[in-house]
Design a protein around this motif. Sequence first.
Motif, PDB file in Angstrom:
ATOM      1  N   PHE A 171      -5.144  -1.778  -6.835  1.00  0.00           N
ATOM      2  CA  PHE A 171      -4.790  -0.805  -5.804  1.00  0.00           C
ATOM      3  C   PHE A 171      -4.803   0.607  -6.371  1.00  0.00           C
ATOM      4  O   PHE A 171      -4.768   0.821  -7.591  1.00  0.00           O
ATOM      5  CB  PHE A 171      -3.408  -1.118  -5.217  1.00  0.00           C
ATOM      6  CG  PHE A 171      -2.304  -1.217  -6.246  1.00  0.00           C
ATOM      7  CD1 PHE A 171      -1.664  -0.080  -6.722  1.00  0.00           C
ATOM      8  CD2 PHE A 171      -1.923  -2.448  -6.734  1.00  0.00           C
ATOM      9  CE1 PHE A 171      -0.656  -0.174  -7.669  1.00  0.00           C
ATOM     10  CE2 PHE A 171      -0.913  -2.563  -7.673  1.00  0.00           C
ATOM     11  CZ  PHE A 171      -0.276  -1.414  -8.148  1.00  0.00           C
TER      12      PHE A 171
ATOM     13  N   LEU B 280      -0.194   0.196  -1.721  1.00  0.00           N
ATOM     14  CA  LEU B 280       0.261   0.017  -3.089  1.00  0.00           C
ATOM     15  C   LEU B 280       0.907  -1.347  -3.293  1.00  0.00           C
ATOM     16  O   LEU B 280       0.960  -1.867  -4.404  1.00  0.00           O
ATOM     17  CB  LEU B 280       1.268   1.108  -3.459  1.00  0.00           C
ATOM     18  CG  LEU B 280       0.728   2.528  -3.565  1.00  0.00           C
ATOM     19  CD1 LEU B 280       1.873   3.503  -3.740  1.00  0.00           C
ATOM     20  CD2 LEU B 280      -0.252   2.643  -4.716  1.00  0.00           C
ATOM     21  N   TYR B 281       1.407  -1.940  -2.209  1.00  0.00           N
ATOM     22  CA  TYR B 281       2.219  -3.141  -2.326  1.00  0.00           C
ATOM     23  C   TYR B 281       1.684  -4.334  -1.543  1.00  0.00           C
ATOM     24  O   TYR B 281       1.978  -5.476  -1.884  1.00  0.00           O
ATOM     25  CB  TYR B 281       3.646  -2.839  -1.842  1.00  0.00           C
ATOM     26  CG  TYR B 281       4.200  -1.580  -2.442  1.00  0.00           C
ATOM     27  CD1 TYR B 281       4.554  -1.543  -3.782  1.00  0.00           C
ATOM     28  CD2 TYR B 281       4.346  -0.420  -1.687  1.00  0.00           C
ATOM     29  CE1 TYR B 281       5.044  -0.377  -4.354  1.00  0.00           C
ATOM     30  CE2 TYR B 281       4.842   0.738  -2.244  1.00  0.00           C
ATOM     31  CZ  TYR B 281       5.186   0.764  -3.579  1.00  0.00           C
ATOM     32  OH  TYR B 281       5.670   1.908  -4.137  1.00  0.00           O
TER      33      TYR B 281
ATOM     34  N   LEU C 131      -3.771   4.978  -5.037  1.00  0.00           N
ATOM     35  CA  LEU C 131      -3.335   5.961  -4.038  1.00  0.00           C
ATOM     36  C   LEU C 131      -3.552   7.350  -4.606  1.00  0.00           C
ATOM     37  O   LEU C 131      -3.169   7.631  -5.743  1.00  0.00           O
ATOM     38  CB  LEU C 131      -1.859   5.762  -3.691  1.00  0.00           C
ATOM     39  CG  LEU C 131      -1.274   6.740  -2.667  1.00  0.00           C
ATOM     40  CD1 LEU C 131      -1.798   6.428  -1.274  1.00  0.00           C
ATOM     41  CD2 LEU C 131       0.246   6.685  -2.674  1.00  0.00           C
TER      42      LEU C 131
ATOM     43  N   SER D  56       0.427   4.583   1.755  1.00  0.00           N
ATOM     44  CA  SER D  56       1.314   4.092   0.701  1.00  0.00           C
ATOM     45  C   SER D  56       1.551   2.597   0.790  1.00  0.00           C
ATOM     46  O   SER D  56       1.877   1.953  -0.214  1.00  0.00           O
ATOM     47  CB  SER D  56       2.658   4.826   0.773  1.00  0.00           C
ATOM     48  OG  SER D  56       2.465   6.219   0.753  1.00  0.00           O
TER      49      SER D  56
ATOM     50  N   GLY E 227      -5.657   5.741   0.259  1.00  0.00           N
ATOM     51  CA  GLY E 227      -5.191   4.527  -0.399  1.00  0.00           C
ATOM     52  C   GLY E 227      -6.191   3.404  -0.241  1.00  0.00           C
ATOM     53  O   GLY E 227      -6.943   3.349   0.734  1.00  0.00           O
TER      54      GLY E 227
ATOM     55  N   HIS F   9       8.036   4.370  -4.488  1.00  0.00           N
ATOM     56  CA  HIS F   9       6.771   5.093  -4.485  1.00  0.00           C
ATOM     57  C   HIS F   9       6.490   5.647  -5.873  1.00  0.00           C
ATOM     58  O   HIS F   9       7.265   6.432  -6.402  1.00  0.00           O
ATOM     59  CB  HIS F   9       6.835   6.223  -3.468  1.00  0.00           C
ATOM     60  CG  HIS F   9       5.485   6.740  -3.102  1.00  0.00           C
ATOM     61  ND1 HIS F   9       4.759   7.541  -3.935  1.00  0.00           N
ATOM     62  CD2 HIS F   9       4.716   6.542  -2.014  1.00  0.00           C
ATOM     63  CE1 HIS F   9       3.608   7.843  -3.365  1.00  0.00           C
ATOM     64  NE2 HIS F   9       3.564   7.239  -2.201  1.00  0.00           N
TER      65      HIS F   9
ATOM     66  N   GLU G 182       1.525  -0.112 -13.086  1.00  0.00           N
ATOM     67  CA  GLU G 182       1.106   1.113 -12.401  1.00  0.00           C
ATOM     68  C   GLU G 182       0.957   2.231 -13.418  1.00  0.00           C
ATOM     69  O   GLU G 182       1.782   2.368 -14.328  1.00  0.00           O
ATOM     70  CB  GLU G 182       2.140   1.535 -11.353  1.00  0.00           C
ATOM     71  CG  GLU G 182       2.460   0.471 -10.322  1.00  0.00           C
ATOM     72  CD  GLU G 182       3.748   0.779  -9.580  1.00  0.00           C
ATOM     73  OE1 GLU G 182       4.432   1.755  -9.952  1.00  0.00           O
ATOM     74  OE2 GLU G 182       4.081   0.038  -8.648  1.00  0.00           O
TER      75      GLU G 182
ATOM     76  N   ARG H  78       3.358  -6.482 -11.958  1.00  0.00           N
ATOM     77  CA  ARG H  78       2.529  -5.346 -11.574  1.00  0.00           C
ATOM     78  C   ARG H  78       2.625  -4.270 -12.647  1.00  0.00           C
ATOM     79  O   ARG H  78       3.653  -4.092 -13.310  1.00  0.00           O
ATOM     80  CB  ARG H  78       2.903  -4.790 -10.204  1.00  0.00           C
ATOM     81  CG  ARG H  78       4.307  -4.320 -10.046  1.00  0.00           C
ATOM     82  CD  ARG H  78       4.605  -3.907  -8.601  1.00  0.00           C
ATOM     83  NE  ARG H  78       3.955  -2.679  -8.228  1.00  0.00           N
ATOM     84  CZ  ARG H  78       3.158  -2.552  -7.160  1.00  0.00           C
ATOM     85  NH1 ARG H  78       2.907  -3.579  -6.387  1.00  0.00           N
ATOM     86  NH2 ARG H  78       2.615  -1.387  -6.872  1.00  0.00           N
TER      87      ARG H  78
ATOM     88  N   ARG I 105      -6.904  -1.044  -1.488  1.00  0.00           N
ATOM     89  CA  ARG I 105      -6.398  -2.250  -2.140  1.00  0.00           C
ATOM     90  C   ARG I 105      -7.425  -3.364  -1.994  1.00  0.00           C
ATOM     91  O   ARG I 105      -8.015  -3.544  -0.922  1.00  0.00           O
ATOM     92  CB  ARG I 105      -5.070  -2.678  -1.520  1.00  0.00           C
ATOM     93  CG  ARG I 105      -4.400  -3.859  -2.222  1.00  0.00           C
ATOM     94  CD  ARG I 105      -3.078  -4.227  -1.563  1.00  0.00           C
ATOM     95  NE  ARG I 105      -2.380  -5.279  -2.283  1.00  0.00           N
ATOM     96  CZ  ARG I 105      -1.499  -5.080  -3.247  1.00  0.00           C
ATOM     97  NH1 ARG I 105      -1.184  -3.836  -3.598  1.00  0.00           N
ATOM     98  NH2 ARG I 105      -0.913  -6.089  -3.861  1.00  0.00           N
TER      99      ARG I 105
END
Length: 677
Positions: A396, A139-140, A398, A136, A411, A38, A354, A352, A413
């Motif tokens: 994405f 996010l993935y 959050l 959450s 969240g 996370h 972030e 990815r 995406r």
Amino acid sequence: MAFHKNLITLSILAVVAPAVFADDTTTQQLETLTSQAHPLVQTAADFAVADQVIEQKSLKERAPTIGDALADELGVYSNQYGSGSSRPVIRGQDGPRVKVLQHASETADVSSLSPDHAVTVDPILAKQIEIIRGPSILLYSAGTVGGLVNVTDQKIPTSMPEKSLEGTAGLRYNSGSDEKMASAGATVALGRQFALRVEGSKREANDYIAPNYFHEHEGELEKERRVGNTFAKGETVSVGGSWIGERGFAGIAYTNRQDQYGLPGHSHEYESCTVSGNLLIGCGEEDYGDEHETGPWVDLKSERYDFRTEILNPIAGFEKLRAHASYTDYQHDEIEGDSVATTFKSKGYDARLEMVHQPIADWEGVVGVQYNQQKLDITGEESILEPTKTQKWSVFGLEHKQWNDFHFELGSRVDHQTIDIESDRKDYDDYAVSYSGAVNWMFAPNYKLSLVGSHQERLPLAQELYADGKHLATNTYERGNENLDVEKSNNLELGFHYDTDKIDYHVHVYHNWYDNYIYAQTADRYENFRLVDYTQDKARFYGTEAEASYAINDVYKMSVFGDYVRGKIDNENAPRVPAGRLGTKVNANFSDTWSGTAEYYHVFEQDRIASYETETEGYNMVNLGLAYNGQYMQGNDYRVYFKANNLLDETVYSHTSFLSTIPQVGRNFTVGLDFSF
């Protein structure tokens, strides 16, 4: 720019990173950085629906495949396919609706194509495994409504070891399959800012023992002590290094994995079946009998390269940057007799980025982008799919905020996916938009209400679009549908929590409504072989999970737990939905060194079945455990443990498995020894 060029660029960053991070080379004590899936590095209390986290000490005692390792968690079952392969089934969902990640990254294997394909993560070497729910998830991935599994590894160091050398080593033996396993991992400081990590595991298991198992041989049922072709062996080796400074780290790792395991449900009994229109024809015209006495087995090889970096305060307005890139070269052969029958090859890229931003109007959050690509090539007898290349681009975000007694989380995406297929069938190009919101309300001391709502959209897999051929592991002939729409779901979950030192409990109820639910619909059937077409319909899944614990005294803590899920597709029972489960457990800490557990649960009969399924009987499960923790020299610990599993030697059939008519392992005992240094 081609992705491999981006990967090379990121790898170069690993080399030049020392100049970025080493702001003060005279620093004696480096800051310890925490790396978790996370990006906000929150605790479970910060989530609207708390994550389930299984720590390394517990994982050392569990099964070596990911589904079986998590099967005792609340709301989680396994779709085990022998000893070599299993995936988690969460709230009645499996396959692409339960994403399994390797440290927040795609595994890039072929496990989502079939339950007999292993997930290339190693729970024994994991630092921890997280089951993530709520906003959450986005996010993935999107479409993983039941939950998302993240296997956090240690192969790239994120902080300098406190001692110049530290690590763990373990040995264990299980009587049910004569399984012998060894694992070890060590991190060494090479200088003041570079850490090297080496880890690996090795496993060898025989066919497992099952009670009341009868196997058909030459038309006669014969009682067998062991379930044939359930052997498994394998090894994993990983080497990683990381440059670590006050502002972050940058590291690379190489992992080599090799597995060989049997396919107990893989049969050529229906190999003569072909298709004409919507009918199966030619079935039973040839008798393959016991053509290969040893049974088919998988020979798997995977090489993976990872790059990860994290930088604190990278630019104005942002507190943290995380970047990750990986490349996986995967292949497995399905071998029958002395020849390769089918070969699966996958080459996968994943990257990815972030960025955790500074608070804006008390909102904290993370934004990011992700790209992944998989080239899939299947050749041989069960080549159900022409070569394909799947590419997905994602954006994405959050956000979360605390306001008085309320905690809010939002969240979202957006995914865009293309699939190119080497045939005259049309390529795929579409996008999906998902969003989710959650709120926690601490309405009284120690009490919390949580509400989660989401709209999730899942893009179809290449297999669901283009499959055309026999799949003997599931006794099906699969036909894809290139006109499939995006699968959409609307989901609600309500939770009630109470937590004190003496008593704690939580209850969750959930309901998922699907439009365009993608599934394999049976068009025709011959005995246990089916012609299936991937199609879409309305579906809904609903259920509950609950657990309550009471600390009797300083030694004993008792808990009761249960879960239940119901699944319907077009008002018919959904396939492979687990039965309800109800149980109790006692944890005991007799002293600083001795601890123990005693667990009993009952899995109910599953008679609400899909049209082609068979009912599975209920069973009682009794498990006991005892452990001793000691110290063999200053700062070096060891742990000896003993577990008795399925103590009643119950005959266990798993309704979530495609092998629901083959019993699971019977009474078995595990003994193990772990060292830390």
